[in-house]
Structures are given as C-alpha cells and as structure tokens.
Design a protein around this motif. Structure first.
Motif, PDB file in Angstrom:
ATOM      1  N   ARG A 184       0.869  -1.192   0.000  1.00 55.74           N
ATOM      2  CA  ARG A 184       0.000   0.000   0.000  1.00 55.74           C
ATOM      3  C   ARG A 184       0.901   1.236   0.000  1.00 55.74           C
ATOM      4  N   SER A 367      -0.447   0.635  -4.493  1.00 56.91           N
ATOM      5  CA  SER A 367      -1.754   1.262  -4.662  1.00 56.91           C
ATOM      6  C   SER A 367      -1.633   2.715  -5.122  1.00 56.91           C
ATOM      7  N   LYS A 368      -2.772   3.272  -5.493  1.00 56.41           N
ATOM      8  CA  LYS A 368      -2.822   4.638  -6.012  1.00 56.41           C
ATOM      9  C   LYS A 368      -2.579   5.654  -4.899  1.00 56.41           C
TER      10      LYS A 368
END
Length: 443
Positions: A184, A367-368
């Motif tokens: 993440r 993740s973004k």
C-alpha cells in the motif's frame, strides 16, 4: 429427400450426439478437458488470485539472508524474534486484523465484530500472561515484565492524538507495517512521518512526563491486592461486558456486516485467502506471549521508530543522547546497532511476513496515491508518532500489551483512542477518505 439420404444424415449426426458423453457414456478427451476446466473454475474461490511466486521466492531469500546475518552477528534471541515477527505479520495480513478499522466501524456504524475479536485476543493473552508474569518465566533467563505505565496527562493527550492519527494515516502501528508489506503505497508516507513524529515525541517526553500531573502505574494484579488470579477474573469479566455492549450497540443501530474477504477452504487456507478474525485473535495472543517469554517484555512497535529517527538525527549532529527518553536503560540502544534492538527485528519480521502473505494471496500491488491521502498520511503519521511516545506505546504496546499486562493505562488508552476516532470521522472526508455509513450493506 429420400429415405436413404435421411439415414445417411442420421448416421453422421450420431457421433455429434455422442461426443457429449463419449461411446457407452465414457467422456471423450475434448469433453474431459472442458469438464476439468469448468471444475477448476468452480473450485477457485471468487476473488482469490494466483500466488505471485517470484515475489514469494524473493521474500524468502531476503528473510533467509537476514536470519543468517542475525545468527552470525547477534544474540540467539534475535533470530527467534525475527521468526515471531514474521508470523505476526503473516497473521495480521491474512486476517486483515485491524485496530484502526475496528474502532472506525464501531464509532461510525456500530459494528463491533472486530472489537469482539479484540476481546477474545485479550482474553487469551491475559490467560497466558498471568502465569508468565507471576513466575517470571522466560526462555533466556531474563525474567518477564509487562507493560505497566503511569496514567496522566501524557497518556490522555497521547492516546487521543493517536486515535485521530490512525484514522487519518490509514492504519495504526501494526497496520502501517503490514500495509507497507502488502504494497500500500501511501503507507510508506505514513511510516516515514510516524518515525519523525516519534522522534520529536522522544525529544519532548520529559516535559510531558515530569512537568505535568500523573498517577503512578496501576496494575490490576500487583497494585490492588487481587494478585494475578484475581486480576485475570476481573479482566475476563471486563472483556465479556465490552463484547456484550458491542452486541447491544450493533443490534440497536442495525449495523452493516463486515465485508467478506476472498478465501479458500481446508489446509490451503493457512497459506491462501483470509483467516477468520477469531482464529487470528488467538494466534496473535499466543505469539505475543511467546514474545514476552523470548525477550522478557511483550510485543511492541513504536520504540523502534524513535530509535531509527534518533539515530538519523544523531548522524546530523543533534545531541540526542541528552534527551530524557534516551537516559537510563534506553541509552544502550542508542549506541548499539539497530540489529541488536529486539523491537526493530520484530518490525522487520512483521513487514516481511505481511509481504509473503500478500504475495501468497496474489495481492501485492502498489496502490494509487492521491494528494488527499498523502496529506492525511503525513498528519496521521506525525500524530501517531508523537502520540505513541506520550502514551507509552501504540495500539500494540499500550492497548494490547498494556491490557494483557493487567495495566490500567491500557484501558485508558483504548477509551481515549476511541474518542480520537470519533473526531477523526469528521476529518477523514476533508482528505477524500471514506467513512462507513449505516445504509451500507457492508462496512
């Protein structure tokens, strides 16, 4: 069309009709492959991805190298702690066992499923901790000491700050570590500012603990005359009452259920797919007890962040050794290698364990990152870092370890962190972060 032509057409059609079952009901080769493919698709749990074998192999190699290095350069305790950290991280990720999300679900929509898992974890932990602490049982003859800390302004302010911070940062101390292991991206930002905040907190700690009001540490076992047996009974009753309250709140508010996670069945579930929260709760309690017996103190996380940040500050010429936090027993850690620090090794293990768990589930992916969640992570990391120093620990050291050690400060920490969570529910949308709603099907 003549009768002869019709007969010929029927004969040609017979193989086509039989190909579904094969001659005499035996499936043909083409049908076997088709059936196996359909069967395989049915057996594959929905949403469960294939293992990321290159990442798993890479993670195992890094783990092996670190393990060998510790065996060659450090005390025998350190490799054991690395393995325990690995198992802790693996368990946290597989069950998505959260402290932040548990508080947020309860505060926002009244869902107490995860908090009840906390109560089970704590019940198992106090059951294991009681004899260990009572008799000082340990593997390396160091004795065993729980986390029992003062209750004062420092704790109240620090835990409240941490409660806000973990909701903005997207995870608590353990959650940040296993989110980093799972890829993440924004968790790396949280971790960096967690370290910075913890370092600043270490520099300011003397003011909060020496100049402001505080009560002496209170243990349900040793400060009350109850002993560890009586303290265990009181603790179990408290956990049962808290679990019952969550059920009452859940029914009254008609809380949405926790969203199901992709998993598999049987022994494969050990390695792939999500674990039940209650199974993870038991495993985490057992691992914390083993940590206590290995290094003489329960599982902790954030003291290592203060160490890492202080070493960097010292490298740039700051007089870190003069800070109150680095006096006494902590002074030796500042001068030694970080690989000699047991909490650091546990943290490395948690990250590696979460990485292996995410890769086994085919879930490792960066993740973004958005401006909103980066800003929230910066603020959240700073609040958690600073707050954890003031509150004598985080969700693991103060809440989990403190309550398991029969310390009153652990309960106070939980109450104030929950209060901080309520405040953070109004702040999260400002950064584009979601908040569960009562009309949601799942939370």
């Amino acid at each position: 069309m003549t009768q002869i032509e019709n007969t010929i057409k029927m004969k040609k059609a017979i193989p086509t009709i039989l190909i579904g079952k094969g001659c005499f009901g035996v499936a043909t080769s083409a049908n076997v492959q088709s059936t196996q493919k359909i069967k395989s698709q049915k057996e594959q749990p929905k949403g469960l991805k294939a293992p990321q074998m290159p990442l798993i192999i890479g993670g195992l190699i890094v783990t092996a190298i670190l393990l060998v290095y510790l065996l060659m350069t450090q005390k025998s305790m350190q490799p054991i702690l690395l393995v325990l950290g690995l198992l802790l991280g693996y368990t946290l990720f597989h069950a998505r066992f959260g402290f932040t999300s548990a508080f947020r679900r309860l505060a926002s929509v009244g869902n107490g499923q995860a908090l009840r898992a906390h109560m089970l974890m704590l019940a198992v932990a106090v059951t294991l901790f009681a004899p260990i602490l009572a008799y000082g049982v340990s593997f390396f003859g160091t004795g065993a000491t729980g986390y029992v800390s003062p209750v004062g302004v420092s704790l109240v302010v620090g835990a409240f700050m941490f409660g806000i911070g973990m909701q903005l940062g997207g995870g608590c101390a353990s959650g940040t570590l296993y989110a980093v292991g799972g890829g993440r991206s924004v968790a790396f930002v949280t971790l960096l500012f967690f370290i910075i905040g913890s370092t600043i907190g270490a520099a300011h700690l003397s003011f909060w603990t020496e100049d402001l009001p505080s009560f002496a540490p209170i243990s349900l076992a040793t400060s009350t005359g109850l002993g560890y047996g009586g303290a265990w009974i009181v603790s179990i009753i408290l956990f049962g009452v808290i679990a019952w309250i969550t059920l009452v709140v859940e029914r009254k508010r008609k809380a949405p259920k926790m969203a199901p996670l992709p998993t598999t069945t049987g022994w494969k579930r050990i390695f792939r797919g999500s674990w039940p929260l209650f199974a993870a709760a038991i495993v985490l309690a057992v691992l914390n007890a083993l940590t206590l017996m290995t290094r003489g103190t329960p599982w902790g996380i954030t003291s290592a962040f203060a160490l890492w940040g202080s070493k960097v500050a010292q490298f740039f010429g700051m007089d870190v050794a003069s800070w109150g936090f680095w006096q006494g027993a902590n002074a030796q850690a500042l001068e030694a290698s970080i690989f000699a620090d047991s909490t650091t090794i546990l943290n490395f293990g948690v990250i590696l364990g979460a990485f292996l768990a995410s890769a086994a589930g085919g879930l490792f992916k960066f993740s973004k990152v958005t401006l909103g969640n980066v800003l929230a992570s910066i603020i959240g990391g700073l609040l958690m870092g600073y707050g954890s120093r003031l509150a004598f620990g985080c969700n693991v050291g103060a809440y989990f370890g403190g309550i398991a050690s029969f310390s009153v400060h652990g309960y106070v920490w939980g109450i104030l962190a929950l209060a901080g969570t309520f405040v953070a529910l109004y702040l999260r949308p400002l950064f584009g972060l979601s908040v569960p709603k009562s009309k949601d099907t799942f939370c």
